[in-house]
Design a protein around this motif. Structure first.
Motif, PDB file in Angstrom:
ATOM      1  N   ILE A   7       0.838  -1.203   0.000  1.00 41.65           N
ATOM      2  CA  ILE A   7       0.000   0.000   0.000  1.00 41.65           C
ATOM      3  C   ILE A   7       0.865   1.241   0.000  1.00 41.65           C
ATOM      4  O   ILE A   7       0.642   2.192  -0.744  1.00 41.65           O
ATOM      5  CB  ILE A   7      -0.904   0.011   1.251  1.00 41.65           C
ATOM      6  CG1 ILE A   7      -1.877  -1.156   1.191  1.00 41.65           C
ATOM      7  CG2 ILE A   7      -1.643   1.324   1.378  1.00 41.65           C
ATOM      8  CD1 ILE A   7      -2.532  -1.443   2.525  1.00 41.65           C
ATOM      9  N   TYR A   8       1.909   1.214   0.825  1.00 41.44           N
ATOM     10  CA  TYR A   8       2.725   2.409   0.953  1.00 41.44           C
ATOM     11  C   TYR A   8       3.696   2.575  -0.198  1.00 41.44           C
ATOM     12  O   TYR A   8       4.058   3.690  -0.538  1.00 41.44           O
ATOM     13  CB  TYR A   8       3.422   2.422   2.308  1.00 41.44           C
ATOM     14  CG  TYR A   8       2.384   2.415   3.365  1.00 41.44           C
ATOM     15  CD1 TYR A   8       1.533   3.505   3.483  1.00 41.44           C
ATOM     16  CD2 TYR A   8       2.152   1.303   4.150  1.00 41.44           C
ATOM     17  CE1 TYR A   8       0.500   3.496   4.391  1.00 41.44           C
ATOM     18  CE2 TYR A   8       1.123   1.285   5.064  1.00 41.44           C
ATOM     19  CZ  TYR A   8       0.303   2.384   5.180  1.00 41.44           C
ATOM     20  OH  TYR A   8      -0.717   2.375   6.071  1.00 41.44           O
ATOM     21  N   LEU A  10       2.878   2.104  -3.080  1.00 43.43           N
ATOM     22  CA  LEU A  10       2.053   2.804  -4.060  1.00 43.43           C
ATOM     23  C   LEU A  10       1.951   4.296  -3.754  1.00 43.43           C
ATOM     24  O   LEU A  10       1.862   5.125  -4.642  1.00 43.43           O
ATOM     25  CB  LEU A  10       0.645   2.212  -4.088  1.00 43.43           C
ATOM     26  CG  LEU A  10       0.464   1.003  -4.979  1.00 43.43           C
ATOM     27  CD1 LEU A  10      -0.837   0.295  -4.656  1.00 43.43           C
ATOM     28  CD2 LEU A  10       0.471   1.420  -6.432  1.00 43.43           C
ATOM     29  N   LEU A  11       1.963   4.600  -2.453  1.00 36.17           N
ATOM     30  CA  LEU A  11       1.828   6.009  -2.057  1.00 36.17           C
ATOM     31  C   LEU A  11       3.133   6.785  -2.189  1.00 36.17           C
ATOM     32  O   LEU A  11       3.125   7.990  -2.339  1.00 36.17           O
ATOM     33  CB  LEU A  11       1.341   6.103  -0.607  1.00 36.17           C
ATOM     34  CG  LEU A  11      -0.127   5.817  -0.360  1.00 36.17           C
ATOM     35  CD1 LEU A  11      -0.402   5.764   1.132  1.00 36.17           C
ATOM     36  CD2 LEU A  11      -1.012   6.876  -0.994  1.00 36.17           C
ATOM     37  N   LEU A  12       4.235   6.063  -2.116  1.00 36.19           N
ATOM     38  CA  LEU A  12       5.526   6.746  -2.088  1.00 36.19           C
ATOM     39  C   LEU A  12       5.797   7.664  -3.286  1.00 36.19           C
ATOM     40  O   LEU A  12       6.281   8.769  -3.092  1.00 36.19           O
ATOM     41  CB  LEU A  12       6.663   5.725  -1.939  1.00 36.19           C
ATOM     42  CG  LEU A  12       6.942   5.325  -0.492  1.00 36.19           C
ATOM     43  CD1 LEU A  12       7.938   4.178  -0.453  1.00 36.19           C
ATOM     44  CD2 LEU A  12       7.483   6.487   0.315  1.00 36.19           C
ATOM     45  N   LEU A  15       4.628  11.023  -2.682  1.00 32.11           N
ATOM     46  CA  LEU A  15       5.438  11.768  -1.737  1.00 32.11           C
ATOM     47  C   LEU A  15       6.597  12.449  -2.444  1.00 32.11           C
ATOM     48  O   LEU A  15       6.881  13.614  -2.232  1.00 32.11           O
ATOM     49  CB  LEU A  15       6.031  10.766  -0.751  1.00 32.11           C
ATOM     50  CG  LEU A  15       5.654  10.927   0.692  1.00 32.11           C
ATOM     51  CD1 LEU A  15       6.257   9.796   1.484  1.00 32.11           C
ATOM     52  CD2 LEU A  15       6.157  12.249   1.173  1.00 32.11           C
ATOM     53  N   LEU A  17       6.875  13.129  -5.473  1.00 33.28           N
ATOM     54  CA  LEU A  17       6.400  14.080  -6.459  1.00 33.28           C
ATOM     55  C   LEU A  17       6.458  15.491  -5.895  1.00 33.28           C
ATOM     56  O   LEU A  17       6.676  16.461  -6.603  1.00 33.28           O
ATOM     57  CB  LEU A  17       4.958  13.723  -6.812  1.00 33.28           C
ATOM     58  CG  LEU A  17       4.357  14.477  -7.966  1.00 33.28           C
ATOM     59  CD1 LEU A  17       4.588  13.659  -9.217  1.00 33.28           C
ATOM     60  CD2 LEU A  17       2.883  14.671  -7.745  1.00 33.28           C
ATOM     61  N   LEU A  18       6.252  15.567  -4.595  1.00 37.19           N
ATOM     62  CA  LEU A  18       6.226  16.855  -3.922  1.00 37.19           C
ATOM     63  C   LEU A  18       7.613  17.472  -3.850  1.00 37.19           C
ATOM     64  O   LEU A  18       7.779  18.630  -3.527  1.00 37.19           O
ATOM     65  CB  LEU A  18       5.707  16.686  -2.492  1.00 37.19           C
ATOM     66  CG  LEU A  18       4.316  16.124  -2.331  1.00 37.19           C
ATOM     67  CD1 LEU A  18       4.048  15.817  -0.869  1.00 37.19           C
ATOM     68  CD2 LEU A  18       3.293  17.112  -2.839  1.00 37.19           C
ATOM     69  N   THR A  19       8.603  16.685  -4.088  1.00 32.97           N
ATOM     70  CA  THR A  19       9.949  17.159  -3.834  1.00 32.97           C
ATOM     71  C   THR A  19      10.762  17.119  -5.123  1.00 32.97           C
ATOM     72  O   THR A  19      10.379  16.481  -6.086  1.00 32.97           O
ATOM     73  CB  THR A  19      10.617  16.254  -2.801  1.00 32.97           C
ATOM     74  OG1 THR A  19      10.781  14.972  -3.408  1.00 32.97           O
ATOM     75  CG2 THR A  19       9.784  16.105  -1.567  1.00 32.97           C
ATOM     76  N   GLY A 237      15.649   0.835   3.413  1.00 30.14           N
ATOM     77  CA  GLY A 237      15.166   1.721   2.367  1.00 30.14           C
ATOM     78  C   GLY A 237      13.712   2.098   2.524  1.00 30.14           C
ATOM     79  O   GLY A 237      13.185   2.856   1.738  1.00 30.14           O
ATOM     80  N   ASN A 238      13.049   1.569   3.526  1.00 27.14           N
ATOM     81  CA  ASN A 238      11.658   1.951   3.763  1.00 27.14           C
ATOM     82  C   ASN A 238      11.571   2.645   5.121  1.00 27.14           C
ATOM     83  O   ASN A 238      11.728   2.013   6.155  1.00 27.14           O
ATOM     84  CB  ASN A 238      10.767   0.696   3.751  1.00 27.14           C
ATOM     85  CG  ASN A 238       9.312   1.043   3.936  1.00 27.14           C
ATOM     86  OD1 ASN A 238       8.973   2.152   4.352  1.00 27.14           O
ATOM     87  ND2 ASN A 238       8.445   0.099   3.644  1.00 27.14           N
ATOM     88  N   PRO A 239      11.338   3.949   5.118  1.00 24.22           N
ATOM     89  CA  PRO A 239      11.333   4.662   6.394  1.00 24.22           C
ATOM     90  C   PRO A 239      10.183   4.253   7.312  1.00 24.22           C
ATOM     91  O   PRO A 239      10.209   4.545   8.498  1.00 24.22           O
ATOM     92  CB  PRO A 239      11.180   6.127   5.966  1.00 24.22           C
ATOM     93  CG  PRO A 239      10.557   6.086   4.620  1.00 24.22           C
ATOM     94  CD  PRO A 239      11.023   4.827   3.976  1.00 24.22           C
ATOM     95  N   PHE A 240       9.206   3.570   6.764  1.00 24.59           N
ATOM     96  CA  PHE A 240       8.053   3.197   7.584  1.00 24.59           C
ATOM     97  C   PHE A 240       8.186   1.803   8.181  1.00 24.59           C
ATOM     98  O   PHE A 240       7.400   1.404   9.019  1.00 24.59           O
ATOM     99  CB  PHE A 240       6.770   3.251   6.764  1.00 24.59           C
ATOM    100  CG  PHE A 240       6.528   4.589   6.138  1.00 24.59           C
ATOM    101  CD1 PHE A 240       6.485   5.719   6.924  1.00 24.59           C
ATOM    102  CD2 PHE A 240       6.362   4.715   4.783  1.00 24.59           C
ATOM    103  CE1 PHE A 240       6.279   6.972   6.359  1.00 24.59           C
ATOM    104  CE2 PHE A 240       6.144   5.961   4.202  1.00 24.59           C
ATOM    105  CZ  PHE A 240       6.109   7.089   5.001  1.00 24.59           C
TER     106      PHE A 240
ATOM    107  N   PHE B 734      15.662   9.402   6.035  1.00 23.24           N
ATOM    108  CA  PHE B 734      16.131   8.060   6.398  1.00 23.24           C
ATOM    109  C   PHE B 734      17.413   7.749   5.638  1.00 23.24           C
ATOM    110  O   PHE B 734      17.794   8.472   4.720  1.00 23.24           O
ATOM    111  CB  PHE B 734      15.058   6.999   6.148  1.00 23.24           C
ATOM    112  CG  PHE B 734      14.682   6.775   4.705  1.00 23.24           C
ATOM    113  CD1 PHE B 734      15.303   5.781   3.949  1.00 23.24           C
ATOM    114  CD2 PHE B 734      13.694   7.536   4.101  1.00 23.24           C
ATOM    115  CE1 PHE B 734      14.942   5.568   2.629  1.00 23.24           C
ATOM    116  CE2 PHE B 734      13.331   7.333   2.780  1.00 23.24           C
ATOM    117  CZ  PHE B 734      13.963   6.338   2.038  1.00 23.24           C
ATOM    118  N   TYR B 736      19.655   4.474   3.882  1.00 25.28           N
ATOM    119  CA  TYR B 736      19.650   3.061   3.487  1.00 25.28           C
ATOM    120  C   TYR B 736      20.981   2.706   2.844  1.00 25.28           C
ATOM    121  O   TYR B 736      21.758   3.589   2.485  1.00 25.28           O
ATOM    122  CB  TYR B 736      18.478   2.777   2.545  1.00 25.28           C
ATOM    123  CG  TYR B 736      18.603   3.391   1.163  1.00 25.28           C
ATOM    124  CD1 TYR B 736      18.239   4.719   0.941  1.00 25.28           C
ATOM    125  CD2 TYR B 736      19.078   2.645   0.091  1.00 25.28           C
ATOM    126  CE1 TYR B 736      18.362   5.288  -0.321  1.00 25.28           C
ATOM    127  CE2 TYR B 736      19.189   3.210  -1.173  1.00 25.28           C
ATOM    128  CZ  TYR B 736      18.828   4.535  -1.374  1.00 25.28           C
ATOM    129  OH  TYR B 736      18.949   5.088  -2.612  1.00 25.28           O
TER     130      TYR B 736
END
Lengths: 271, 771
Positions: A7-8, A10-12, A15, A17-19, A237-240, B734, B736
């Motif tokens: 799910i995340y 897909l959302l990344l 995120l 895109l904003l930067t 590599g996944n901050p969550f 983060f 990695y």
């Protein structure tokens, strides 16, 4: 079923895109001194000769070379008989597969048999493991269905045994097992105990595809090990994600000692 | 259940003070202070009697109470940004109600000068460890994308940390983001963030103020361990219709307020929506058909806030508040329909009744729900996963002012919780695949409390009380006594010492192990296996007025013990799991630290400087081999400097600088090669060792803002310019490790660490208007 972080992922993209893009940079990380551990990978299969890989874990930034342990000794014990696997590294040029210890001897394995593994080296490291031979779970059907774009999805069905807690690994290879698997996941019967279970897929296949479908009936220790490998990889590599330690089936080191009991069907997708 | 002890305490307290109720030697003067037109309640306005050197400050409803002897007195009401008002009253033989309506000091936007409670009031209160923030303050400060966010502004206060860059989660005094009780007009809000926590759900136009309690919790609050975030929505103008709004980089807001029945009843209705989806859809349309083009998913959120009040008479008033918000994420393809939406629904009806100026009761009926839903349809297969929590709550709070310096607060609450956890359906149209999972739970939570705010002498004031809480779910009942106490001792007019103790219980738990505020975080009740969390906190501090009362410096020390803390097994499956409780791990935690806070709230230059020195640890038998480890947000040093300067009547400059020790982080220490049963050669698997044993680089950032007031023909307007991360610091989000490969033969050359940052400098401009 691990729906978790898909799910995340897909959302990344949203995120980022904003930067802007220049938001990654190389940094220096000082790792603490690390004491290497033995890493063992050994799978028993009926009617296959005995092979194992014994390597070492190394500090993350060490040079990328295969850390062989020539002085490691590997013993497999079945029905009171102990077989030593000598150090004899070999790599198949075509597939890239390698083994460090092997012996051209086959074991007469029956479901329920217990086999033990022991690995020792001169540094005093000592790894042990145990596996109980699993029975096969037959694939009852491999079916497919085309959509109007001439793409097909695959449906693989089997019957779960209601009287046992079962774990499975499902793999689909295109054309040959020496190719990377096209699908690979582990599953437990927690939500499907005793049911006829079907694994679906996306519309990933076309007419004429040759697919090798394998259903492994696996031990819980293998399920835990594979899950932890996948969690550890996705934590990097996944901050969550919460970091995950490797859940080894062996004691005294890292690794897996298990047996492969699978049912395999090869199908050619036809309309 | 130690009910008898509680009952005895309750009775004793009553018998102690009962005789005082009628022995009235002074009279109570009380009333509201509002802006002209009966608009918003003015919170923190001062009503003083200069000749007696006494005074009071209005509460969150703009209400004040004073005790005055017989005679002629001059009452003066003051509020920064407003003209003062003076009234002479004769106190003879009865209590009086005196309301004030203050005129704005000029016709510009009212967001002129920062003003919370007056510093003297702060110094004198027995309540410690509380931070107050008004929308007026927050609106002046620079914000990410220009989106003003009260929760994120709270992170600038000492002892409060964010969960990560740009995130709106609160980590208060070493507690987790699950340990905050977030209230919107007395109703609980379960997931107070939009989009990964980058925005909080509170639309600033609809909010009047926020109070954050970090410790020394008043007895009326309970149910979470680490903080209470008490958000009050603003009330509508009682005289005329007004429109407020803003157009920003990523979202726009519009608020309408006005009278329903003049002088009796008013409403405020506020909406906000983001619009990145409008742009991303355009990009998708332009890029359609191009090779290597990945569609950008749709995302937006919106929220609606409403509040209405109705004055039934002199003694009764009704308030109806509501919130509805949704985040929506969608990704559609020819044979793929993914949809993910989440949000809160909150409603509260409060009835305020005043028996007399000294005795009032507020009774609130509220409902709150949070739900997320993920669905995916790939041709014949459909997948649906959802979880929710639904609450129905009734509470009543009494406030009774007695003689001899006692003010009694007492009340009770009951909440019914309904949980749906991980409701999953996975089906195919031809019914060849069909399975489901999920659990429903019900729970009851109840509490009663009593507390006495006792002005022992002009030097000493005490606030002591107790809360009895109970929880029932799945046939299992827990109950606990939660004693609370705080004291203030004035060494002089300028210096006071404060101390507090609070015990807190938490009966419902957030199932989340990501460290971010994710929409899929779901609440879970205590039951046979999952016991309630408990914390105890002691705090002591000294406050001192400097520079002739223009500055207040506060220095607080705290220590917090947390019992039965919750974490999850490595690799826990928190999404689809009918035996979720098997994934729980229980441990303990402790946090301690020191917070120094220097503030100035009057004059052309205002602001604050906060410094926190803190430690926060957890210990679980099954994590980190049973060894204690720092939490991710264990932050040794944390500095925040906020400066607001009124350059001229039309221009305000603001700046905020933050510095924090890098987050504690887990990184792999080693790797090994894993070949697997088939496949080609080996792949790299990272080996993690101690939990959170690395530190990311320190975080620091400067945000700048400029508010330029315009002179439109009608109403008021301003342009707010912001530069978030003004010197473009690459703060770590983060780290990695990656494999460096030769481009030609894919051979591994080595390994390196990469740091990912989230936000570079982000300029933004927002247009705000009001007419």
């Amino acid at each position: 079923m691990k729906t978790s972080f898909t799910i995340y992922t897909l959302l990344l993209p949203l995120l980022f895109l904003l930067t802007s893009c220049d938001l990654e940079q190389e940094v220096e990380v000082k790792l603490p001194p690390y004491k290497s551990q033995l890493v063992v990978e050994c799978y028993l299969e009926p009617d296959k000769s005995l092979r194992a890989v014994v390597l070492e874990s190394v500090s993350y930034f060490n040079d990328p070379e295969l850390p062989l342990v020539p002085d490691a000794e590997v013993f497999i014990t079945h029905n009171g008989k102990t077989i030593k696997l000598p150090f004899s590294p070999i790599q198949n040029k075509e597939t890239g597969k390698y083994y460090t210890h092997r012996k051209n001897e086959k074991l007469n394995l029956k479901p329920g048999d217990v086999v033990t593994l022991e690995v020792k080296d001169k540094k005093g490291r000592h790894v042990t493991g145990t596996t109980t031979i699993m029975n096969q779970v037959p694939i009852e059907a491999v079916e497919w269905k085309f959509n109007e774009k001439n793409k097909a999805y695959l449906l693989t069905s089997y019957q779960d045994d209601p009287d046992a807690e079962n774990f499975y690994r499902y793999m689909v290879h295109r054309d040959s097992l020496s190719n990377s698997s096209q699908r690979d996941f582990v599953s437990s019967d927690r939500l499907t105990n005793g049911q006829r279970v079907s694994y679906g897929s996306g519309y990933d296949y076309e007419q004429g595809d040759t697919l090798v479908v394998s259903l492994f009936h696996i031990e819980q220790q293998y399920y835990d090990f594979l899950s932890s490998i996948s969690d550890a990889r996705s934590a990097n590599g996944n901050p969550f994600a919460q970091p995950s330690r490797i859940v080894s089936s062996v004691k005294g080191g890292i690794g897996i000692f298990t047996n492969l009991s699978y049912n395999r069907k090869t199908v050619v997708i036809e309309k | 259940m130690r009910l008898p002890a509680f009952a005895v305490y309750f009775l004793c307290l009553f018998s102690l003070v009962a005789s005082d109720v009628f022995a009235q030697s002074t009279y109570t003067i009380s009333g509201y202070v509002r802006g002209t037109g009966g608009e918003d309640a003015l919170i923190g306005a001062t009503v003083s009697v200069p000749e007696l050197s006494t005074g009071a400050v209005t509460d969150a409803r703009g209400f004040y109470t004073l005790q005055l002897p017989e005679g002629s007195h001059t009452l003066q009401a003051t509020y920064i940004g407003y003209e003062s008002a003076t009234r002479t009253i004769e106190v003879t033989d009865q209590n009086l109600t005196i309301n004030f309506a203050l005129l704005p000091a000029n016709s510009q936007l009212r967001e002129v000068v920062i003003e919370a409670n007056s510093l003297q009031q702060k110094l004198n209160a027995s309540q410690m460890s509380v931070e107050t923030l008004t929308t007026r303050e927050a609106k002046l400060l620079p914000a990410l994308f220009g989106e003003v966010d009260l929760i994120k502004t709270l992170q600038l206060k000492p002892g409060v940390q964010s969960g990560g860059e740009g995130a709106s989660g609160l980590y208060v005094r070493g507690g987790g983001p699950d340990q905050n009780l977030v209230l919107l007009d007395d109703a609980v809000v379960y997931n107070a963030s939009h989009l990964f926590g980058f925005f909080s759900v509170f639309n600033p136009d609809a909010v009047e103020s926020v109070e954050l309690y970090k410790g020394g919790f008043p007895a009326q609050f309970g149910g979470r361990l680490s903080s209470v975030v008490d958000v009050k929505m603003r009330e509508g103008n009682k005289e005329r219709i007004g429109v407020t709004g803003g157009i920003g980089l990523i979202a726009s807001r519009l608020t309408v307020d006005g009278p329903i029945v003049k002088d009796k009843s008013s409403f405020v209705l506020s909406g906000r929506r983001t619009y990145f989806d409008v742009f991303t859809r355009q990009i998708n349309r332009i890029q359609e058909g191009k090779e290597d083009f990945n569609r950008i998913p749709d995302y937006y959120f919106y929220d609606l806030n409403g509040k209405a009040n109705y004055k039934l008479g002199e003694k009764d008033e009704l308030f109806l508040s509501g919130y509805f918000g949704r985040d929506f994420f969608g990704f559609n393809d020819a044979d793929f329909q993914f949809r993910f939406d989440w949000g809160n629904k909150v409603g509260a009806l409060r009835w305020q009744h005043k028996f007399n100026p000294r005795f009032q009761v507020n009774t609130t009926l509220s409902g709150s729900s949070y739900k997320y839903n993920v669905s995916n349809k790939i041709d014949v297969f459909s997948f649906n996963l959802s979880s929710d929590i639904r609450d129905l709550a009734l509470k009543t709070d009494f406030s009774l002012i007695l003689d001899k310096g006692h003010t009694l607060q007492f009340g009770a609450m009951a909440t019914r919780h309904d949980f749906t956890i991980g409701r999953l359906n996975f089906d195919s149209d031809d019914d060849r695949i069909s399975f489901g999972a999920g659990n429903d739970y019900k729970a009851m939570e109840a509490a009663a409390y009593v507390a006495d705010d006792f002005q022992v002498s002009s030097q000493l004031s005490l606030n002591y009380g107790v809360r009895l809480s109970a929880f029932n779910s799945g046939g299992k009942t827990y109950s606990a006594l939660e004693p609370r106490a705080s004291a203030r001792y004035s060494l002089s007019e300028r210096t006071s010492l404060k101390a507090s103790y609070a015990s807190m219980m938490q009966y419902i738990h957030l199932v989340a192990n990501s460290g971010a505020s994710l929409p899929t975080d779901i609440w879970y009740p205590s039951n046979d296996y999952v016991k309630p969390q408990r914390s105890q906190q002691v705090a002591a501090g000294i406050s001192h007025l400097l520079g002739g009362g223009r500055y207040l410096i506060t220095n607080e020390l705290y220590y917090k013990w947390m019992h039965r803390q919750i974490d999850f097994r490595d690799g826990a499956n928190l999404f689809v799991n009918d035996n979720l409780e098997e994934e729980f791990l229980f441990g303990k935690g402790e946090s301690y630290g020191k917070e120094v806070y220097l503030e100035k709230i009057k004059g052309r230059t205002t602001g604050w400087l906060g410094y926190t020195l803190s430690w926060s640890y957890r210990q679980f038998d099954d994590i980190n081999d049973g060894r204690r480890f720092p939490t991710r947000y264990d932050r040794r040093h944390d500095v925040s400097l906020v400066v607001l300067h009124e350059l001229s009547k039309r221009i305000n400059l603001t700046g905020a600088f933050v510095y924090g020790t890098g987050n504690a982080y887990s990184l792999p220490v080693a790797r090994f090669a894993f070949q697997d049963v088939h496949g080609k050669g080996a792949t790299v698997v990272p080996v993690y060792s101690d939990r959170n044993s690395f530190r990311l680089a320190a975080f620091h950032r400067l945000d700048l803002g400029l508010v330029l007031k315009l002179k439109p023909k009608r109403g008021e307007a301003d342009l707010t310019f912001n530069a978030y991360n003004a010197y473009n610091r690459r703060n770590p989000y983060f780290v990695y490790f990656e494999q460096v490969k030769d481009e030609d033969d894919n051979e591994t050359l080595g390994f390196r660490a990469k740091q990912v940052s989230l936000f570079p400098v982000i300029p933004s401009v927002t247009y705000n208007f009001k007419f």
